[in-house]
Every structure is written in C-alpha cells, then in structure tokens.
Design a protein around this motif. Structure first.
Motif, PDB file in Angstrom:
ATOM      1  N   THR A  17       3.041  -0.514 -10.699  1.00  0.00           N
ATOM      2  CA  THR A  17       3.839  -0.801 -11.893  1.00  0.00           C
ATOM      3  C   THR A  17       5.289  -1.126 -11.567  1.00  0.00           C
ATOM      4  OG1 THR A  17       4.362   1.551 -12.189  1.00  0.00           O
ATOM      5  CG2 THR A  17       2.375   0.720 -13.273  1.00  0.00           C
ATOM      6  N   GLU A  18       5.670  -0.977 -10.287  1.00  0.00           N
ATOM      7  CA  GLU A  18       7.010  -1.327  -9.842  1.00  0.00           C
ATOM      8  C   GLU A  18       6.935  -1.546  -8.334  1.00  0.00           C
ATOM      9  OE1 GLU A  18       9.876   1.806 -10.186  1.00  0.00           O
ATOM     10  OE2 GLU A  18       8.476   3.347  -9.530  1.00  0.00           O
ATOM     11  N   PHE A  19       8.072  -1.947  -7.754  1.00  0.00           N
ATOM     12  CA  PHE A  19       8.121  -2.073  -6.304  1.00  0.00           C
ATOM     13  C   PHE A  19       9.451  -1.507  -5.857  1.00  0.00           C
ATOM     14  CE2 PHE A  19       7.459  -4.123  -2.154  1.00  0.00           C
ATOM     15  CZ  PHE A  19       6.138  -3.795  -1.979  1.00  0.00           C
ATOM     16  N   LYS A  20       9.473  -0.197  -5.763  1.00  0.00           N
ATOM     17  CA  LYS A  20      10.717   0.553  -5.604  1.00  0.00           C
ATOM     18  C   LYS A  20      11.490   0.104  -4.360  1.00  0.00           C
ATOM     19  CE  LYS A  20      12.443   5.309  -5.609  1.00  0.00           C
ATOM     20  NZ  LYS A  20      12.056   6.738  -5.597  1.00  0.00           N
ATOM     21  N   SER A  51       7.297  -7.546 -16.672  1.00  0.00           N
ATOM     22  CA  SER A  51       7.859  -6.773 -17.784  1.00  0.00           C
ATOM     23  C   SER A  51       8.919  -5.784 -17.311  1.00  0.00           C
ATOM     24  CB  SER A  51       6.748  -6.029 -18.532  1.00  0.00           C
ATOM     25  OG  SER A  51       6.273  -4.916 -17.784  1.00  0.00           O
ATOM     26  N   LYS A  52       8.885  -5.432 -16.013  1.00  0.00           N
ATOM     27  CA  LYS A  52       9.874  -4.513 -15.446  1.00  0.00           C
ATOM     28  C   LYS A  52      11.111  -5.237 -14.924  1.00  0.00           C
ATOM     29  CE  LYS A  52       7.424  -0.781 -16.102  1.00  0.00           C
ATOM     30  NZ  LYS A  52       6.878   0.022 -15.003  1.00  0.00           N
ATOM     31  N   GLY A  53      11.154  -6.563 -15.080  1.00  0.00           N
ATOM     32  CA  GLY A  53      12.349  -7.308 -14.710  1.00  0.00           C
ATOM     33  C   GLY A  53      12.272  -8.084 -13.417  1.00  0.00           C
ATOM     34  N   TYR A  54      11.124  -8.064 -12.744  1.00  0.00           N
ATOM     35  CA  TYR A  54      10.995  -8.854 -11.520  1.00  0.00           C
ATOM     36  C   TYR A  54      10.862 -10.330 -11.867  1.00  0.00           C
ATOM     37  CZ  TYR A  54      10.357  -4.486  -8.992  1.00  0.00           C
ATOM     38  OH  TYR A  54      10.559  -3.240  -8.449  1.00  0.00           O
ATOM     39  N   VAL A  79      -3.536 -10.679 -12.073  1.00  0.00           N
ATOM     40  CA  VAL A  79      -2.777 -11.186 -13.219  1.00  0.00           C
ATOM     41  C   VAL A  79      -2.155 -10.037 -13.999  1.00  0.00           C
ATOM     42  CG1 VAL A  79      -3.001 -12.315 -15.469  1.00  0.00           C
ATOM     43  CG2 VAL A  79      -4.020 -13.367 -13.439  1.00  0.00           C
ATOM     44  N   ALA A  80      -2.938  -8.978 -14.246  1.00  0.00           N
ATOM     45  CA  ALA A  80      -2.414  -7.830 -14.995  1.00  0.00           C
ATOM     46  C   ALA A  80      -1.246  -7.189 -14.261  1.00  0.00           C
ATOM     47  CB  ALA A  80      -3.533  -6.814 -15.224  1.00  0.00           C
ATOM     48  N   GLU A  81      -1.369  -7.066 -12.945  1.00  0.00           N
ATOM     49  CA  GLU A  81      -0.297  -6.453 -12.153  1.00  0.00           C
ATOM     50  C   GLU A  81       0.976  -7.288 -12.207  1.00  0.00           C
ATOM     51  OE1 GLU A  81      -1.042  -3.939  -8.480  1.00  0.00           O
ATOM     52  OE2 GLU A  81      -0.601  -5.909  -7.621  1.00  0.00           O
ATOM     53  N   ILE A  82       0.831  -8.593 -12.087  1.00  0.00           N
ATOM     54  CA  ILE A  82       1.998  -9.485 -12.141  1.00  0.00           C
ATOM     55  C   ILE A  82       2.677  -9.387 -13.500  1.00  0.00           C
ATOM     56  CG2 ILE A  82       2.701 -11.912 -12.166  1.00  0.00           C
ATOM     57  CD1 ILE A  82       0.631 -12.368  -9.925  1.00  0.00           C
ATOM     58  N   GLU A 103       0.829  -1.211   0.000  1.00  0.00           N
ATOM     59  CA  GLU A 103       0.000   0.000   0.000  1.00  0.00           C
ATOM     60  C   GLU A 103       0.861   1.257   0.000  1.00  0.00           C
ATOM     61  OE1 GLU A 103      -2.568  -0.861   3.279  1.00  0.00           O
ATOM     62  OE2 GLU A 103      -3.838  -2.172   2.070  1.00  0.00           O
ATOM     63  N   GLY A 104       2.033   1.196   0.619  1.00  0.00           N
ATOM     64  CA  GLY A 104       2.956   2.310   0.536  1.00  0.00           C
ATOM     65  C   GLY A 104       3.390   2.584  -0.900  1.00  0.00           C
ATOM     66  N   GLN A 105       3.615   1.510  -1.667  1.00  0.00           N
ATOM     67  CA  GLN A 105       3.967   1.679  -3.078  1.00  0.00           C
ATOM     68  C   GLN A 105       2.808   2.307  -3.857  1.00  0.00           C
ATOM     69  OE1 GLN A 105       6.829   1.253  -4.717  1.00  0.00           O
ATOM     70  NE2 GLN A 105       5.856   1.884  -6.647  1.00  0.00           N
ATOM     71  N   ARG A 106       1.582   1.918  -3.561  1.00  0.00           N
ATOM     72  CA  ARG A 106       0.424   2.526  -4.241  1.00  0.00           C
ATOM     73  C   ARG A 106       0.346   4.030  -3.952  1.00  0.00           C
ATOM     74  NH1 ARG A 106      -5.206   0.233  -3.181  1.00  0.00           N
ATOM     75  NH2 ARG A 106      -5.749   1.271  -5.144  1.00  0.00           N
ATOM     76  N   ILE A 107       0.652   4.399  -2.705  1.00  0.00           N
ATOM     77  CA  ILE A 107       0.630   5.828  -2.353  1.00  0.00           C
ATOM     78  C   ILE A 107       1.684   6.581  -3.168  1.00  0.00           C
ATOM     79  CG2 ILE A 107       0.988   7.507  -0.503  1.00  0.00           C
ATOM     80  CD1 ILE A 107      -0.026   5.270   1.440  1.00  0.00           C
TER      81      ILE A 107
END
Length: 401
Positions: free
Chosen positions: A113-116, A162-165, A154-157, A16-20
């Motif tokens: 879209t990422e997990f910084k 696609s970002k390299g995770y 599924v879309a999020e994964i 949720e922090g990433q969403r913020i």
C-alpha cells in the motif's frame, strides 16, 4: 514486538522487503530503523548475486548479533547458501522467503500500500528465470518463472497512485517472461490506471519485441528508458555464458530502439573477466559498445558463484585484469552518458522529485536523467523543468515559466 529490517539487492528484493514490513505492521508490530539498537527482532533480507553482496549480508548479520536481539535472515542467500549463514552464528534463524510469513504466524499481504522511503514505487510483476546463464546463481534462488495476476498489479498501482506516487517501476527477475507478454500488461495498466509514469526495469534482449519498443516510443505515460543487458560483445563468451543471442542480434536490437526514438535512454549491463575472456574478446565487447548508441553502462567484474557452471571453468581471469577492463568500460560509459545529456540541453522534461531541501530539489526524468533544480518542491511532486546545463558531473534544470 519492535522489529527492524534491512534489504539488500535488486528492485524485486526491495519490493519484497516492503511486503515484509506491511506483513508485520498488520500484526500490530512496530518498525524502527535497522541502525538503531534495541529491536526485539532484526530481519536481514539478503542478496547473493555476487561475493560482495554475500559479504555485505554477513556484515549486517554480525552488527545485528552484537545488539543482542533475535536475528532472522531471509532472501536469496538464505535459499542458496543457508549453511554459510549458519556458520556466522547459531543464533541466526535462517528462513526462506516462502517460509517467512508462516514463521511469524501470518500470511503475506496480496498488495503493498506504500513504498516507504522511496519517491518511486517498485511493483513486482514476475519472478523466476529458467535460462540458467552459466555465471548466474539467481535461478537457483528464485526458481521457475511465474507471473502475478494482472488484476492484482493494476489494483496495487491504483492504491500507490492514491497515496501520491507519480511513478511505478515494474520489476521482475526476468520481466520479459511475463505470462501473456509484458506489452499486454502495459496496455492493461494504461487502460485501467491514471498513473502519470510507468517505467520498465531491466529486460533481457531476447524477450524484447517490436511491439514493446513501439509502445515505449509512442506512449507518453511509459518512461522513455530501456535497460537491455548485453554482458559481452564476444560471440564466444556469450555462448559460454549461455546467453541466447549474439553480438549482431544485440546491435540490431539497439538500432531498432534508436530508430524508433532518439528520446529513449538505453542502458546496458556488461561483465568483464568472465572465464576465458582474453584481450580479443574484451576488445570485441569494447568495440561493439563504442559503436552503439547506448546511454550508459553498468559494469560488473565477474564474481564466481559456487553451484554455477562458470565456477568450474578453467582460465579464470586475474583480478587486476578485471579491474583494468572495468575502468575502461566505465570511462566509455561516462562519455556515452555525457553525449546523451548534452543532446537534451534546452529541452523540457517532467521530473519526479526524489529529494528536496530548502531552495533545491532533485528529480528523475522519464529518460532517467537525475537533475538538480533551484526552487521549491516536495518529494513525489511531478515538476516540469528545462534541462539548462551540465557541469560534467551534475545536470542543472530550471523551473518552466
């Protein structure tokens, strides 16, 4: 606006922090480190599972206030104990998670879209719990169970892949309550994504099915790792806690997992010092865990949470007794972990690289071993290594030929 944010607590909170962050960046705002002064707005995304997490939140609030910027406090503590936060300073804006997007004049993004800052991405699939264990404040903070749409997950994964995770960790407040079943969700993810590794976060014992165990054991893309909270090995204490199983049920569950695969790492949570836990109750817990083929333990001294049933129970356990019992179980955990590690020596494992520097890197195996390897790699790489040795503190790996 320049903003900073810090998030305390569980994987769901981290997600949720990433969403913020993505919400605010989508509005054209710029993020800077929380430790750096000068932000226009500092956001503290709190946890309230223990007294210590509350204290950590207050410490961060005071730090942000000293810098003079606007301070917004959200998260679980903002839901359950808003007046405690306001008592720190009337300059703090207390905003619940449901109100946060509106507070900034926007809508929360449907997907991240990422997990910084992370090499493995957390993906929230579920929130809420209605079990109301007598020690737990979380249902008051998170509300009734609800589940995200499988199509969004599924879309999020796929975006994260696609970002390299190379690994996502599916998380929830009570993930086993996922609508339609967590096994069905996993099968959908396996069919509609190509991500190499999918990990399940902590899952309550009474929600684990034989189908789930078989899928974890058989499917190469699902991490060989289950974290199954026990809390107590005493049937009397489990009843007082409101946990809907007994010690025999938990033992059968662990035996079922272990019979399906020797590769699966099995973790567990255990609480010491719950009100009324006498020496016999503690010994029942210790003896059960000593017998079981678990891999590691997370040991927590009981922390009183106002508003829960356990807070008003008599026979609160002395802090020194809690500390002694916690030390005993942590020693047992170290011995269990070493046994599992030594059983893996010489075997090949894939690791997701979590840290890398010149000539050395670290990574996490499917079965949750943290391995140090000499060689070159980048964070998020997927590397094949051999488990070469164990120093008693560090697991050493070598690159495969």
């Amino acid at each position: 606006m320049i903003f900073s944010i810090i998030t305390l607590g569980c994987k769901v909170n981290q997600y949720e922090g990433q969403r913020i962050k993505e919400l605010l960046r989508s509005q054209g705002h710029t993020e800077q480190s929380f430790s750096r002064p000068g932000a226009d707005c500092s956001i503290i995304n709190t946890c309230t599972v223990t007294h210590r997490s509350d204290a950590d939140g207050r410490r961060l609030m005071r730090s942000a206030l000293r810098s003079g910027e606007k301070v917004v406090v959200t998260g679980c503590q903002a839901v359950v104990y808003p007046e405690e936060i306001r008592s720190v300073s009337d300059r703090i804006e207390v905003v619940t998670p449901d109100e946060l997007a509106g507070h900034f004049g926007a809508s929360m993004p449907a997907l991240i879209t990422e997990f910084k800052g992370h090499s493995r991405a957390f993906v929230k699939v579920q929130s809420g719990c209605d079990n109301f264990c007598s020690y737990c404040i979380v249902p008051f903070a998170r509300g009734k169970p609800w589940s995200r749409q499988g199509s969004d997950i599924v879309a999020e994964i796929n975006v994260l892949a696609s970002k390299g995770y190379h690994e996502v960790v599916l998380c929830g407040i009570n993930i086993g309550l996922y609508d339609g079943g967590i096994t069905s969700l996993l099968e959908r993810i396996l069919a509609r994504t190509s991500l190499p590794r999918i990990r399940i976060s902590s899952i309550e014992p009474w929600t684990v099915t034989g189908e789930l165990i078989d899928l974890v054991a058989a499917e190469p893309r699902i991490c060989k790792h289950l974290h199954l909270p026990l809390q107590s090995g005493s049937d009397r204490i489990l009843t007082e806690m409101g946990r809907p199983y007994n010690a025999a049920y938990f033992k059968q569950l662990i035996d079922r997992v272990r019979s399906s695969s020797k590769d699966i790492a099995i973790g567990s949570d255990v609480m010491v010092g719950f009100p009324g836990e006498d020496q016999q109750c503690f010994q029942e817990t210790y003896s059960l865990l000593e017998e079981l083929e678990v891999t590691y333990l997370h040991v927590f001294p009981y922390s009183m949470r106002q508003g829960t049933r356990a807070a008003s129970m008599t026979a609160q356990v002395d802090a020194a007794v809690k500390k002694e019992r916690a030390l005993m179980l942590r020693d047992l955990s170290r011995a269990k972990k070493e046994t599992f590690i030594r059983s893996r020596l010489g075997l090949m494992e894939d690791i997701v690289v979590t840290h890398a520097q010149s000539g050395l890197f670290r990574g996490i195996t499917s079965n949750y071993m943290n391995i140090l390897v000499r060689g070159s790699a980048r964070v998020n790489d997927l590397k094949r290594i051999r488990v070469a040795g164990y120093t008693g503190k560090t697991i050493i790996g070598s690159l495969s030929e």
